[in-house]
Design a protein around this motif. Structure first.
Motif, PDB file in Angstrom:
ATOM      1  N   VAL A  78       0.839  -1.205   0.000  1.00  0.00           N
ATOM      2  CA  VAL A  78       0.000   0.000   0.000  1.00  0.00           C
ATOM      3  C   VAL A  78       0.870   1.250   0.000  1.00  0.00           C
ATOM      4  O   VAL A  78       0.613   2.205  -0.752  1.00  0.00           O
ATOM      5  N   ALA A  79       1.913   1.257   0.819  1.00  0.00           N
ATOM      6  CA  ALA A  79       2.822   2.408   0.847  1.00  0.00           C
ATOM      7  C   ALA A  79       3.467   2.619  -0.517  1.00  0.00           C
ATOM      8  O   ALA A  79       3.582   3.756  -1.000  1.00  0.00           O
ATOM      9  N   GLY A  80       3.879   1.516  -1.152  1.00  0.00           N
ATOM     10  CA  GLY A  80       4.482   1.624  -2.475  1.00  0.00           C
ATOM     11  C   GLY A  80       3.517   2.165  -3.507  1.00  0.00           C
ATOM     12  O   GLY A  80       3.870   3.020  -4.324  1.00  0.00           O
ATOM     13  N   ARG A  81       2.286   1.687  -3.476  1.00  0.00           N
ATOM     14  CA  ARG A  81       1.282   2.143  -4.438  1.00  0.00           C
ATOM     15  C   ARG A  81       0.944   3.610  -4.237  1.00  0.00           C
ATOM     16  O   ARG A  81       0.657   4.335  -5.204  1.00  0.00           O
ATOM     17  N   LEU A  82       0.976   4.083  -2.997  1.00  0.00           N
ATOM     18  CA  LEU A  82       0.624   5.475  -2.706  1.00  0.00           C
ATOM     19  C   LEU A  82       1.825   6.410  -2.767  1.00  0.00           C
ATOM     20  O   LEU A  82       1.667   7.628  -2.679  1.00  0.00           O
ATOM     21  N   VAL A 142      -8.738   3.536   1.979  1.00  0.00           N
ATOM     22  CA  VAL A 142      -7.989   4.799   1.956  1.00  0.00           C
ATOM     23  C   VAL A 142      -8.676   5.801   1.040  1.00  0.00           C
ATOM     24  O   VAL A 142      -8.847   6.975   1.390  1.00  0.00           O
ATOM     25  N   ALA A 143      -9.079   5.339  -0.139  1.00  0.00           N
ATOM     26  CA  ALA A 143      -9.754   6.229  -1.087  1.00  0.00           C
ATOM     27  C   ALA A 143     -11.071   6.742  -0.521  1.00  0.00           C
ATOM     28  O   ALA A 143     -11.433   7.911  -0.691  1.00  0.00           O
ATOM     29  N   SER A 144     -11.785   5.863   0.168  1.00  0.00           N
ATOM     30  CA  SER A 144     -13.083   6.234   0.729  1.00  0.00           C
ATOM     31  C   SER A 144     -12.951   7.214   1.886  1.00  0.00           C
ATOM     32  O   SER A 144     -13.685   8.212   1.967  1.00  0.00           O
ATOM     33  N   VAL A 145     -11.987   6.944   2.776  1.00  0.00           N
ATOM     34  CA  VAL A 145     -11.834   7.753   3.972  1.00  0.00           C
ATOM     35  C   VAL A 145     -11.077   9.041   3.716  1.00  0.00           C
ATOM     36  O   VAL A 145     -11.443  10.128   4.176  1.00  0.00           O
ATOM     37  N   ALA A 146      -9.994   8.934   2.961  1.00  0.00           N
ATOM     38  CA  ALA A 146      -9.097  10.084   2.802  1.00  0.00           C
ATOM     39  C   ALA A 146      -9.154  10.738   1.437  1.00  0.00           C
ATOM     40  O   ALA A 146      -8.567  11.802   1.235  1.00  0.00           O
ATOM     41  N   GLY A 147      -9.818  10.087   0.484  1.00  0.00           N
ATOM     42  CA  GLY A 147      -9.908  10.680  -0.843  1.00  0.00           C
ATOM     43  C   GLY A 147      -8.646  10.569  -1.637  1.00  0.00           C
ATOM     44  O   GLY A 147      -8.416  11.312  -2.581  1.00  0.00           O
ATOM     45  N   HIS A 148      -7.773   9.597  -1.270  1.00  0.00           N
ATOM     46  CA  HIS A 148      -6.530   9.392  -2.004  1.00  0.00           C
ATOM     47  C   HIS A 148      -6.633   8.125  -2.819  1.00  0.00           C
ATOM     48  O   HIS A 148      -7.130   7.109  -2.360  1.00  0.00           O
ATOM     49  N   ALA A 149      -6.094   8.165  -4.028  1.00  0.00           N
ATOM     50  CA  ALA A 149      -6.015   6.980  -4.874  1.00  0.00           C
ATOM     51  C   ALA A 149      -4.555   6.591  -5.032  1.00  0.00           C
ATOM     52  O   ALA A 149      -3.648   7.403  -4.854  1.00  0.00           O
ATOM     53  N   SER A 150      -4.320   5.331  -5.372  1.00  0.00           N
ATOM     54  CA  SER A 150      -2.942   4.883  -5.553  1.00  0.00           C
ATOM     55  C   SER A 150      -2.329   5.552  -6.776  1.00  0.00           C
ATOM     56  O   SER A 150      -3.004   5.905  -7.732  1.00  0.00           O
ATOM     57  N   THR A 151      -1.001   5.685  -6.735  1.00  0.00           N
ATOM     58  CA  THR A 151      -0.307   6.368  -7.821  1.00  0.00           C
ATOM     59  C   THR A 151       0.006   5.440  -8.971  1.00  0.00           C
ATOM     60  O   THR A 151       0.337   5.875 -10.063  1.00  0.00           O
ATOM     61  N   GLU A 181      -5.907  -4.243  -2.564  1.00  0.00           N
ATOM     62  CA  GLU A 181      -6.959  -3.432  -3.164  1.00  0.00           C
ATOM     63  C   GLU A 181      -8.031  -3.066  -2.141  1.00  0.00           C
ATOM     64  O   GLU A 181      -8.588  -1.963  -2.172  1.00  0.00           O
ATOM     65  N   ALA A 182      -8.319  -3.981  -1.216  1.00  0.00           N
ATOM     66  CA  ALA A 182      -9.326  -3.698  -0.193  1.00  0.00           C
ATOM     67  C   ALA A 182      -8.876  -2.557   0.711  1.00  0.00           C
ATOM     68  O   ALA A 182      -9.675  -1.678   1.075  1.00  0.00           O
ATOM     69  N   VAL A 183      -7.597  -2.546   1.064  1.00  0.00           N
ATOM     70  CA  VAL A 183      -7.082  -1.471   1.908  1.00  0.00           C
ATOM     71  C   VAL A 183      -7.054  -0.160   1.136  1.00  0.00           C
ATOM     72  O   VAL A 183      -7.441   0.894   1.660  1.00  0.00           O
ATOM     73  N   LEU A 184      -6.620  -0.207  -0.113  1.00  0.00           N
ATOM     74  CA  LEU A 184      -6.594   1.007  -0.927  1.00  0.00           C
ATOM     75  C   LEU A 184      -7.994   1.582  -1.102  1.00  0.00           C
ATOM     76  O   LEU A 184      -8.171   2.803  -1.147  1.00  0.00           O
TER      77      LEU A 184
END
Length: 238
Positions: A27-31, A226-235, A220-223
Motif C-alpha cells: 500500500v505504501a508503495g502504491r501510494l 484509503v480512497a473512501s476515507v481520505a480521498g486518495h487513490a494509488s499512484t 486493493e481492499a485497503v486502498l
C-alpha cells in the motif's frame, strides 16, 4: 486543511498472519509514501539486548536499553533495512531465536511507552520526508497514532493466519508446517494481547477481513478504504 491536502497517515493493526506487513508495504508503495514496521523496533531491541547479554526479564534494564537503542530504519517499503549500532540485522531479527523472545520485550510495560514515542517521532519524520506514512503494528490505531487520517484493523481467521505464516516461515502450509508454526503464532498473539488490543477494531477503525482474499485483493481492499476515507487513490495501476 482538507482530507485531500492533509498528510496521508495510515495506521494498520492486526494479529500475526493477517497480512498487515506485506499489505502495508504494498500500500505504501502504491501510494508513493513511506513505511514503518513498528514490530521491527521491538525485534531490534530484543536483538540488541540478547547481543549485549541483557536479561530480558530485567524490565528496568531492558527499558534503559530501549531509551538508548542506536536504531536506524529505512522508510522505503521496497527496501527495508534495520541497522543497530552499525550492524545490519534486517534478516537476523526475523530468526526463530528472536521470534521466540520478542514477546518478553513487547509486553514490558516500561519499554512500550519509550518505543511508542519513538514510533510517533519516526512517523512524523517519514511523513515530512515522503508526504505520508503507512505504519503497522498492534497498537498503532489506538495508542501510537489514534489521530491518523486512516485507521484499519486487518484480521483473518486462525486457519488463514496459520497457513500464511507457515508458508512464510517454512515454505509450506502442509499439516506439519502449520503444527510447527501454531505455538509461535498463537502464543505471540496471546502474550501481546495482554498489553495491546489488536483483535477487535476500536471506534473509528475500519476492519478488513483478509481470510478469503489473496494478497492482491487484500491490497486493493485497503486502498479502497484509503480512497473512501481520505480521498486518495494509488499512484500506480494495479
Amino acid at each position: 486543511m482538507t482530507r485531500e491536502t492533509e498528510p496521508l497517515t495510515i495506521a494498520i493493526d492486526g494479529p500475526s498472519g493477517s497480512g498487515k506487513s506485506s499489505v502495508s508495504k504494498a500500500v505504501a508503495g502504491r501510494l508513493g509514501i513511506g513505511y514503518l514496521d513498528t514490530g521491527a523496533m521491538y525485534r531490534a531491541l530484543t536483538w540488541w539486548c540478547v547481543d549485549r547479554a541483557i536479561d530480558l526479564g530485567d524490565h528496568a534494564a531492558v527499558a534503559i536499553a530501549a531509551a538508548d537503542l542506536p536504531l536506524e530504519l529505512s522508510a522505503d517499503p521496497e527496501a527495508q533495512r534495520v541497522v543497530v549500532a552499525g550492524t545490519d540485522v534486517t534478516a537476523e531479527i526475523r530468526s526463530t531465536a528472536i521470534s521466540a523472545e520478542v514477546s518478553k520485550v513487547a509486553t514490558n510495560t516500561a519499554v512500550r511507552p519509550i518505543l511508542q514515542q519513538a514510533q510517533r517521532d519516526r512517523m512524523a519524520a517519514i511523513t515530512a520526508e515522503t508526504g505520508g506514512v503507512v505504519a503497522e503494528g498492534r497498537d498503532i490505531t489506538t495508542v501510537v497514532a489514534p489521530d491518523a487520517l486512516v485507521r484499519l484493523l486487518l484480521t483473518a481467521s486462525e486457519d488463514a493466519r496459520l497457513r500464511r505464516r507457515s508458508a512464510e516461515v517454512h515454505g509450506s502450509a502442509d499439516e506439519h508446517a502449520i503444527a510447527a508454526t501454531r505455538d509461535q503464532v498463537l502464543r505471540r498473539d496471546r502474550d501481546d494481547s495482554a498489553v495491546s488490543q489488536f483483535t477487535v477494531a476500536a471506534d473509528g477503525v475500519v476492519t478488513v477481513d483478509t481470510s478469503d482474499l489473496d494478497f492482491d485483493e487484500s491490497v486493493e481492499a485497503v486502498l479502497a478504504v484509503v480512497a473512501s476515507v481520505a480521498g486518495h487513490a494509488s499512484t500506480d495501476a494495479p
